[in-house]
Design a protein around this motif. Structure first.
Motif, PDB file in Angstrom:
ATOM      1  N   HIS A 235       0.821  -1.209   0.000  1.00  0.00           N
ATOM      2  CA  HIS A 235       0.000   0.000   0.000  1.00  0.00           C
ATOM      3  C   HIS A 235       0.855   1.260   0.000  1.00  0.00           C
ATOM      4  O   HIS A 235       0.542   2.238  -0.703  1.00  0.00           O
ATOM      5  N   LEU A 236       1.931   1.253   0.765  1.00  0.00           N
ATOM      6  CA  LEU A 236       2.757   2.453   0.889  1.00  0.00           C
ATOM      7  C   LEU A 236       3.402   2.858  -0.427  1.00  0.00           C
ATOM      8  O   LEU A 236       3.719   4.038  -0.632  1.00  0.00           O
ATOM      9  N   ALA A 237       3.593   1.910  -1.331  1.00  0.00           N
ATOM     10  CA  ALA A 237       4.163   2.257  -2.638  1.00  0.00           C
ATOM     11  C   ALA A 237       3.251   3.228  -3.385  1.00  0.00           C
ATOM     12  O   ALA A 237       3.728   4.122  -4.100  1.00  0.00           O
ATOM     13  N   ASP A 238       1.938   3.079  -3.226  1.00  0.00           N
ATOM     14  CA  ASP A 238       0.991   4.029  -3.800  1.00  0.00           C
ATOM     15  C   ASP A 238       0.765   5.222  -2.872  1.00  0.00           C
ATOM     16  O   ASP A 238       0.728   6.376  -3.305  1.00  0.00           O
ATOM     17  N   ASP A 358       8.430  13.690 -12.808  1.00  0.00           N
ATOM     18  CA  ASP A 358       7.031  13.648 -13.234  1.00  0.00           C
ATOM     19  C   ASP A 358       6.596  12.186 -13.315  1.00  0.00           C
ATOM     20  O   ASP A 358       7.380  11.310 -13.692  1.00  0.00           O
ATOM     21  N   GLU A 359       5.352  11.941 -12.978  1.00  0.00           N
ATOM     22  CA  GLU A 359       4.870  10.558 -13.000  1.00  0.00           C
ATOM     23  C   GLU A 359       3.381  10.537 -13.289  1.00  0.00           C
ATOM     24  O   GLU A 359       2.620  11.375 -12.799  1.00  0.00           O
ATOM     25  N   VAL A 360       2.961   9.598 -14.113  1.00  0.00           N
ATOM     26  CA  VAL A 360       1.546   9.276 -14.291  1.00  0.00           C
ATOM     27  C   VAL A 360       1.426   7.806 -13.925  1.00  0.00           C
ATOM     28  O   VAL A 360       1.865   6.933 -14.658  1.00  0.00           O
ATOM     29  N   ARG A 361       0.833   7.552 -12.754  1.00  0.00           N
ATOM     30  CA  ARG A 361       0.891   6.219 -12.141  1.00  0.00           C
ATOM     31  C   ARG A 361      -0.500   5.596 -12.047  1.00  0.00           C
ATOM     32  O   ARG A 361      -1.389   6.151 -11.394  1.00  0.00           O
ATOM     33  N   PRO A 362      -0.695   4.443 -12.656  1.00  0.00           N
ATOM     34  CA  PRO A 362      -1.972   3.750 -12.483  1.00  0.00           C
ATOM     35  C   PRO A 362      -2.039   3.057 -11.124  1.00  0.00           C
ATOM     36  O   PRO A 362      -1.051   2.480 -10.657  1.00  0.00           O
ATOM     37  N   TRP A 368      -7.661   4.373  -9.993  1.00  0.00           N
ATOM     38  CA  TRP A 368      -7.201   5.762  -9.942  1.00  0.00           C
ATOM     39  C   TRP A 368      -6.000   5.929 -10.869  1.00  0.00           C
ATOM     40  O   TRP A 368      -5.232   4.992 -11.088  1.00  0.00           O
ATOM     41  N   LEU A 369      -5.833   7.146 -11.349  1.00  0.00           N
ATOM     42  CA  LEU A 369      -4.618   7.542 -12.049  1.00  0.00           C
ATOM     43  C   LEU A 369      -4.020   8.721 -11.300  1.00  0.00           C
ATOM     44  O   LEU A 369      -4.669   9.761 -11.142  1.00  0.00           O
ATOM     45  N   LEU A 370      -2.787   8.561 -10.805  1.00  0.00           N
ATOM     46  CA  LEU A 370      -2.099   9.634 -10.095  1.00  0.00           C
ATOM     47  C   LEU A 370      -1.173  10.357 -11.064  1.00  0.00           C
ATOM     48  O   LEU A 370      -0.340   9.730 -11.717  1.00  0.00           O
ATOM     49  N   GLN A 371      -1.309  11.661 -11.131  1.00  0.00           N
ATOM     50  CA  GLN A 371      -0.558  12.489 -12.074  1.00  0.00           C
ATOM     51  C   GLN A 371       0.192  13.540 -11.268  1.00  0.00           C
ATOM     52  O   GLN A 371      -0.409  14.406 -10.637  1.00  0.00           O
ATOM     53  N   SER A 372       1.519  13.471 -11.266  1.00  0.00           N
ATOM     54  CA  SER A 372       2.303  14.402 -10.461  1.00  0.00           C
ATOM     55  C   SER A 372       3.373  15.072 -11.306  1.00  0.00           C
ATOM     56  O   SER A 372       3.890  14.484 -12.268  1.00  0.00           O
ATOM     57  N   THR A 373       3.720  16.305 -10.937  1.00  0.00           N
ATOM     58  CA  THR A 373       4.735  17.065 -11.645  1.00  0.00           C
ATOM     59  C   THR A 373       5.744  17.616 -10.643  1.00  0.00           C
ATOM     60  O   THR A 373       5.367  18.274  -9.664  1.00  0.00           O
ATOM     61  N   SER A 374       7.017  17.334 -10.899  1.00  0.00           N
ATOM     62  CA  SER A 374       8.068  17.712  -9.958  1.00  0.00           C
ATOM     63  C   SER A 374       8.342  19.209  -9.970  1.00  0.00           C
ATOM     64  O   SER A 374       8.806  19.767  -8.968  1.00  0.00           O
ATOM     65  N   SER A 375       8.059  19.900 -11.090  1.00  0.00           N
ATOM     66  CA  SER A 375       8.379  21.325 -11.177  1.00  0.00           C
ATOM     67  C   SER A 375       7.573  22.161 -10.201  1.00  0.00           C
ATOM     68  O   SER A 375       8.051  23.184  -9.706  1.00  0.00           O
ATOM     69  N   ASP A 376       6.326  21.752  -9.923  1.00  0.00           N
ATOM     70  CA  ASP A 376       5.487  22.524  -9.000  1.00  0.00           C
ATOM     71  C   ASP A 376       5.022  21.717  -7.786  1.00  0.00           C
ATOM     72  O   ASP A 376       4.350  22.263  -6.903  1.00  0.00           O
ATOM     73  N   GLY A 433     -11.019   0.324 -16.232  1.00  0.00           N
ATOM     74  CA  GLY A 433      -9.601   0.018 -16.381  1.00  0.00           C
ATOM     75  C   GLY A 433      -8.707   1.230 -16.213  1.00  0.00           C
ATOM     76  O   GLY A 433      -9.146   2.376 -16.307  1.00  0.00           O
ATOM     77  N   VAL A 434      -7.436   0.954 -15.946  1.00  0.00           N
ATOM     78  CA  VAL A 434      -6.424   1.984 -15.779  1.00  0.00           C
ATOM     79  C   VAL A 434      -5.108   1.419 -16.269  1.00  0.00           C
ATOM     80  O   VAL A 434      -4.826   0.223 -16.108  1.00  0.00           O
ATOM     81  N   GLY A 435      -4.308   2.239 -16.908  1.00  0.00           N
ATOM     82  CA  GLY A 435      -3.023   1.782 -17.425  1.00  0.00           C
ATOM     83  C   GLY A 435      -2.047   2.933 -17.522  1.00  0.00           C
ATOM     84  O   GLY A 435      -2.272   4.008 -16.957  1.00  0.00           O
ATOM     85  N   GLU A 436      -0.970   2.743 -18.237  1.00  0.00           N
ATOM     86  CA  GLU A 436       0.065   3.761 -18.352  1.00  0.00           C
ATOM     87  C   GLU A 436      -0.472   4.977 -19.083  1.00  0.00           C
ATOM     88  O   GLU A 436      -0.671   4.957 -20.294  1.00  0.00           O
ATOM     89  N   GLY A 437      -0.760   6.026 -18.325  1.00  0.00           N
ATOM     90  CA  GLY A 437      -1.194   7.280 -18.924  1.00  0.00           C
ATOM     91  C   GLY A 437      -2.675   7.414 -19.175  1.00  0.00           C
ATOM     92  O   GLY A 437      -3.106   8.395 -19.776  1.00  0.00           O
ATOM     93  N   TRP A 438      -3.503   6.476 -18.712  1.00  0.00           N
ATOM     94  CA  TRP A 438      -4.935   6.569 -18.970  1.00  0.00           C
ATOM     95  C   TRP A 438      -5.742   5.907 -17.866  1.00  0.00           C
ATOM     96  O   TRP A 438      -5.246   5.042 -17.140  1.00  0.00           O
TER      97      TRP A 438
END
Length: 578
Positions: A235-238, A358-362, A368-376, A433-438
């Motif tokens: 769980h902690l990985a997510d 930056d990461e887009v993580r299914p 869920w799809l987690l979308q994160s950006t390191s710049s902000d 469904g959820v996958g890489e980037g969607w």
């Protein structure tokens, strides 16, 4: 609250060390003491807000949740006060533990605190007090809990009663029975639903993992610790990816007034050695969350935790929220059980996941799809699988983030929604469904209309596609995006089927509406139209080309989404594109 000077050598990202956690715990405890009754059995905090359980139960909640803080702090002076309160409470002051009653919740906090501090509190009580306390707690073994995380309160009480030799057979049976009950809600990869349905939120961390893992650890049960500790580690990985660069947890789900209780599973992983995080990452995430709230008014001028998120905020409260409810934030101080020389306190802080790249993580189980950006440092959660039994803006919106709050039912803006016929409700959410980037889902909208939704994400940019079927021709549709937060910008642009006002109408067949969205704190981002281009063929075949990236083709049908170029997708009635 007076905290020590920041240490930017050991903790370059937050400045916080163990001394800051100790000082915060001491200040929170000291601030609550004046609100104890003369016999110290109840704590009545000021304010007009009262839970539906009533003043007596709210007072017990004040005792139990602040006792938990004293237990994690191992404050012997404070524990002496709580010993007096315990003696008075079980002598007739506290309400009985009955079926589905709030005292069952508070009994778990009391039992856990007693178990953690047994030589400092329990073993020093008079035998008669111990007998009355055990009998009062014993009602938790037979009281019926609500079918959700409440199943773990009898486990927590039973574990303590087993340890002290009270009704050991009944206690053991209660522990086994209620641990078995939560198995029906474990959905894999470290995720539970909080009862029947698809309720995914922070209760995964501060309840569904916390109590079984702590019980296994305190009982020194290797089998149980392997089982529940392994789930926690997965769980902690997510979970670690739900914190923004500023320390903010994801603003989603219920009971958000518990605030930095969100850090408890991070500490639990370090305490039991069941974590994928390095010591420096663990402390950085936990200290970041504590600092985030302390810097933003979570504590009032009297040193008390308020009912809210930053400061007072009724939009994050539930009917069970009473004046002392925020003190479940005490769970954050679980890390103080780790000795000062433990590496989680001595290691240098390391970047959290959002700060590294930056990461887009299914995330499969909740879809869920987690979308994160390191710049902000922003984290966005695209929700295509979490739902409460009622329409709840904290569960049923299409997206959440670490810098925005969902608009409430009294706010007509209804962020991150597809509003069909003027009604924003999104019910019967079906993950597709959820996958890489969607990520994709289907839900029921106004008048029984069906909406199949697909989100494609890259960097901070999103393509949101919604296929509306089953609505009468000419039914108005409005698509909304992010609520504009302070210090960041929210954008939404029509791409297909929408006017500049982000509205359209349905036809006789299914109608596709597509918008480009972005939530960013970057000062001068590339214009959305230059980041991605969208083309539609027929009713639902979508062609998306990312600037400097791949072209993605996806076909939406009524209740299915397929993508042939990004990832293979297998969902009900899916049609492979091209």
């Amino acid at each position: 609250m007076q905290l020590p000077p920041e240490d930017r050598t050991l903790s370059p990202r937050t400045g916080y060390t163990r001394a800051h956690w100790e000082a915060a715990a001491d200040a929170l405890l000291a601030a609550t003491e004046p609100y104890a009754t003369a016999d110290r059995a109840l704590y009545h905090f000021p304010g007009d807000h009262q839970s539906w359980s009533g003043r007596l139960s709210d007072g017990l909640e004040g005792y139990a949740r602040t006792l938990l803080l004293a237990a994690f702090r191992r404050d012997e002076t404070a524990l002496e006060r709580y010993a007096d309160g315990l003696a008075a409470g079980v002598a007739g002051v506290w309400p009985r533990i009955e079926d589905r009653s709030q005292p069952l919740v508070e009994a778990a906090s009391i039992a856990l605190a007693l178990r953690l501090t047994r030589p400092l509190l329990w073993d020093r009580l008079d035998d008669a007090v111990r007998q009355r306390a055990a009998a009062w707690l014993g009602d938790a073994l037979t009281a019926e809990p609500w079918p959700c995380n409440w199943e773990l309160f009898p486990v927590t009480v039973g574990g303590f009663l087993q340890e002290i030799g009270y009704e050991t057979e009944a206690s053991g049976k209660a522990v086994d029975h209620h641990l078995e009950r939560i198995e029906q809600w474990y959905v894999g990869d470290g995720w539970y639903t909080d009862g029947d349905g698809r309720k995914f939120d922070y209760y995964n961390g501060w309840a569904m993992h916390l109590y079984p893992v702590l019980h296994a650890w305190l009982a020194d049960d290797a089998r149980l610790l392997d089982l529940y500790g392994g789930r926690l580690e997965a769980h902690l990985a997510d979970y670690a990816r739900l914190f923004g660069g500023d320390g903010a947890p994801m603003h989603q789900g219920r009971s958000l007034t518990y605030r930095f209780a969100t850090t408890s599973p991070l500490w639990l992983g370090a305490l039991t050695g069941r974590t994928p995080l390095s010591p420096g990452q663990t402390r950085r995430l936990a200290s970041g969350a504590l600092k985030y709230f302390l810097d933003r008014g979570a504590v009032d001028d009297h040193g008390l935790l308020t009912l809210g998120w930053h400061g007072p905020d009724e939009s994050v409260l539930q009917g069970y929220s009473g004046p002392a409810s925020p003190y479940w934030a005490s769970k954050a101080f679980l890390g103080l059980l780790l000795p000062p020389d433990h590496e989680v306190w001595t290691a240098r802080e390391e970047a959290g996941p959002v700060e590294r790249e930056d990461e887009v993580r299914p995330v499969g189980p909740p879809n869920w799809l987690l979308q994160s950006t390191s710049s902000d440092g922003l984290v966005r959660l695209h929700n295509h699988g979490s739902e409460d039994v009622r329409y709840d803006p904290y569960y049923t919106r299409l997206a959440y983030s670490t810098v925005t709050a969902p608009s409430t039912a009294h706010d007509v803006s209804y962020d991150n929604s597809v509003i069909v016929g003027g009604d924003p409700r999104r019910t019967d959410i079906e993950p597709l469904g959820v996958g890489e980037g969607w990520v994709a889902s289907r839900h029921t909208a106004c008048g029984g209309a069906r909406v199949t939704s697909l989100v494609l994400a890259r960097g901070a940019v999103e393509v949101r596609a919604h296929l509306v079927a089953g609505a009468a021709p000419g039914t108005p549709v409005r698509v909304t995006g992010w609520a504009a937060p302070e210090g960041a910008r929210a954008e939404l642009r029509p791409a297909v089927g929408l006017t500049d006002e982000l509205t359209g109408v349905t036809s006789e067949d299914a109608t596709l509406f597509v918008a480009l969205a972005r939530l960013t704190a970057e000062p001068d981002p590339v214009p959305l139209e230059e980041s991605v281009s969208v083309r539609v063929e027929g009713t639902g075949e979508l062609h998306v080309r990312w600037n400097g990236g791949p072209e993605v083709r996806a076909r939406l049908t009524d209740g299915a989404v397929a993508s042939a170029d990004l990832v293979p997708v297998s969902v009900p009635r899916a049609e492979a594109a091209g």
